[in-house]
Each structure stands twice: as structure tokens, then as C-alpha cells.
Scaffold this active site. Sequence first.
Site: not given
Ligand code: PGA
Length: 244
Positions: A67, A136, A138, A143
Site C-alpha cells: 500500500d 482494528d 485491517h 479496513e
Molecule cells: P504497525 O502497523 O506495525 O505500525 O502497528 C501495522 C499495520 O497497520 O498493518
Amino acid sequence: MKLIIVNDLKAVGLRGAELVAEEIRKNQNLVLGLATGGTMIPFYKSLVNLFRKKNLSFLKVRSFNLDEYVGLNGKDKRSFRYFMDKNFFSKVDISKRNIHFLDGNAKNLYTECKNYENEIGELGGIDLQILGIGKDGHIGFNEPGSDFNSRTREVLLRETTRRNNAKFFSGKEEKVPKKALTMGIATIMSARKIILLASGKSKSDAIAGALNGEISEKAPASVLMRHRDVAFIIDKNAAAKLRK
Ligand code: PGA
């Protein structure tokens, strides 16, 4: 589904890197799907260490990142492309032309996403996809509520996600872009092998939701329970809410 529980974030990164190295040794032309985020930093450090010890080469590996934010170009320090250049691409022998990235600044974002899907297809699909997980639930920037049939597309980010990622924007949530481009759930599920990395108490609900909850679009990572070759490498804190 394979569940590997280790002590801490560093061990998550190391184990993840070892598994990736194993796959590259089996297939030096591996098509590798990559992720960004805080969880990934020790993972890339471990991969770089393996490269430096001359145990591993990325010369023929083809990469696709999951992404990118809309509106940031790859030179912007807050873009995922910059994160990848800094933490990984600039430190190993991967060939520039083998790096594939969504351009969040493309004139036509729809075409950009379509072309990305085509490029993945032209290289025969993703062999191994690395994933993080959001608080959450995702995966990529898919999301809760994302269609399980979704492919690469433009999405809106939720407040929780923007708050979590504010750490890369001088702590200012309002500076985190509201939109992003992401591989879809179906794109991710098409990968032949998937490894998800997670660390910390803040991920324990998302992990329990994915592994113990019902498979539902409300919990995007739960779709991974339908994949036939997926491993979760998580630390004790992230595992804290799993059913015993
Ligand atoms: P993070 O992000 O490793 O910074 O917690 C993980 C994600 O959102 O996939």
C-alpha cells in the site's frame, strides 16, 4: 494455519526473516509481497543482517508493496516508499527494476491500481506475502467492512489507523493522509503463502478476532483462516487474548 508465538517484537522480526530467507533459498526469483509499519522495522533489520552475513541475496527477487498513501510521492519522508528505501531496499542487493510500488501521486489512481494488479499477474502472482495487522484488524489498508472480493483500489483510512500511523507524521494525526491505495483482500488471498507479523498488547484484540472470531468482513484479517498456507508470527503480548 500455523501459529508461532515468540517472546517479543525482535523475535517476531527474526523468525519472519528466517522464513522469508528459506523461501528465497528455494526460489531466488521469488515474488515477494512486502509491508510497512513499526512492526516491520526489526523484520527488515533481520533480513539486512542475513544479507550482510552473505547468507542471502535479493538480486532476483521481485517485490510488490501492499500500500501507499494518496498524495505523497516516493521521495516524501512519510511515504511508504521512503520507509522501504530507508529500511530495506537501500541496504540489500535487490535490483531497482524489480521493485514494484503503488504511486500515491499518480494522475489516475484507478488506472494505477489496475496496472498494479496486471503487473502482479504478469509475474505469475505473489509467492509470499508479508502482512502486519491494524488494531482494528485491517490488513494492508483494507479496513473493517472491506469486501473480501476487493482488489487493488483507493480507500479511506479510519481514525484508529490514522492515529496509529501518526508516529510517522511527527505525532500529528491530522497530517496523516485520509486516503490510500492498497492491494485488496482478494489480491492478498491470491498469494501462495502468507506470513502475518504482530507484536504488543494493542494488537491482542485484532489477533483474537482474526484467529478465534467468526470469519467476517468486520474483521478483515479473519479471512486469512480460509487461506491454505498462512502463518501468524506473534509475540506473547499480541497472543494474550487468544482462547486457551
Ligand atoms: P504497525 O502497523 O506495525 O505500525 O502497528 C501495522 C499495520 O497497520 O498493518
